[in-house]
Design an enzyme around this catalytic site. Sequence first.
Site, PDB file in Angstrom:
ATOM      1  CG  ASP A  89      45.268  38.475  47.383  1.00 42.22           C
ATOM      2  OD1 ASP A  89      44.122  37.971  47.433  1.00 42.22           O
ATOM      3  OD2 ASP A  89      46.284  37.868  47.768  1.00 42.22           O
ATOM      4  CD  GLU A 153      43.664  32.332  47.699  1.00 43.90           C
ATOM      5  OE1 GLU A 153      43.573  31.093  47.677  1.00 43.90           O
ATOM      6  OE2 GLU A 153      44.237  32.990  46.804  1.00 43.90           O
TER       7      GLU A 153
END
Length: 445
Positions: A89, A153
């Site tokens: 991400d 994350e």
Amino acid sequence: MTDGRGNYELIQQDEAVQFTSDLIRLDTSNYGAGEANERPAAEFVAEKLSDAGIDATILEAAPGRSNVIARITGTDSSLPAMLVHGHLDVVPAQAENWSVHPFSGEVSDGVVWGRGAVDMKDMDAMVLAVVRAWAREGRRPVRDMVLAFTADEEDTMDFGSTWLVDKHRDLFADCTEGISEIGAHRVNVAPGKHIYPVGAGERGLGWIRLEARGREGHGALQHGDNAVGRLAAAVARIDAYEWPLRISPTVRASIEALAELMEADIDPDDPALNPEILEATLGASASIVSSGLRNSANPTMLSAGFQTNIIPGVAVGFVDGRFLPGQEAEFQATMDELVGPEVKWEFTVHQPALEAPVEGTTFAAMRDALLAEDSEALVVPNLIAGGTDSKQFSRLGIANYGFAPLGLPDGYGFEQMFHGIDERVPVDGLHFGVRVLDRFLSSVR
């Protein structure tokens, strides 16, 4: 070219660049509150691994919140496995603020442009390029390698590393060490002097909610029980407080190495030591250690009331707290004093501080891999100011290092690229990085 590998190395370097661009074009923006979709990037990673004959499994904590796990068998089964992890991400980006579209993955002027270029689709791409090169050439690492490409994350990690550790810890059972983002990039600290800081620790994370209560009433009346005033006083004390220096083993090793490089006389145990002295003696290299010198607590949000002439009964504030390895107890005791008895505080997010050994074969192998490409450099341990997925994997007893090598030109502003506008990574830097990463992962014992 090195190691007599010829065209194989060129293919590996080209793939590192191409995969970085390809991954950037897959918009995996994480907007928080569960709003993200890493599935396209996970499918890309799984396909590239499968094409090389490497079995890859996509695991989802929720629809679209995808993680990829793969394992590569090493030549020495007596050694523990190593975890190599990177997140899929990215933080959001507003295209109108950029010179190029943030999800174009454009390769021009010798750089790859786009969100994730350094945080951290470049590392994901380099890992893919390395393991695919092994498969093409029939090479294997010494240790087993467990690859983890994670979701979430950039927010809570709940759909990524936290979920993997909680629900699939068996996949990492024999991993004793790991590598991931933030570290091993070239930093120029003085004319003719440059270093590679390798992450050997992280400050702990303590996001804090403050709550003050009082008596609700009319804003025109005399009032001695005001929640807003109590909260404001606590926030002012937190903001004004100067945290004392606390030198961890990682920061001590870094200061000593930098002092030798800069020919400076610095005693890490000197009670008068402060950031100003470090900057005066170490110059630009002081920035490597400055964020790891002390705990911190920064007020970030306030909320109270709904109308100007009504004194609210509750006022709430939020603080971003960070604490050094070994300093959490002092951090909490200081917060008790600063907040005072009239305001309550609690952690909303609480993650540990980390510190990994800088003596031993793993750190030495990192240093050797970097110096094989740049023999004039100094490799120093570094305490990372923020946090990564390493915090979650550390719950399994895994010692984690920030090792995502990049060769960067002087004045590149690497730190400003993280979450910044016009994020980009040099093509030559990726070529350097994939060579270093291959050498390290192939040989570490």
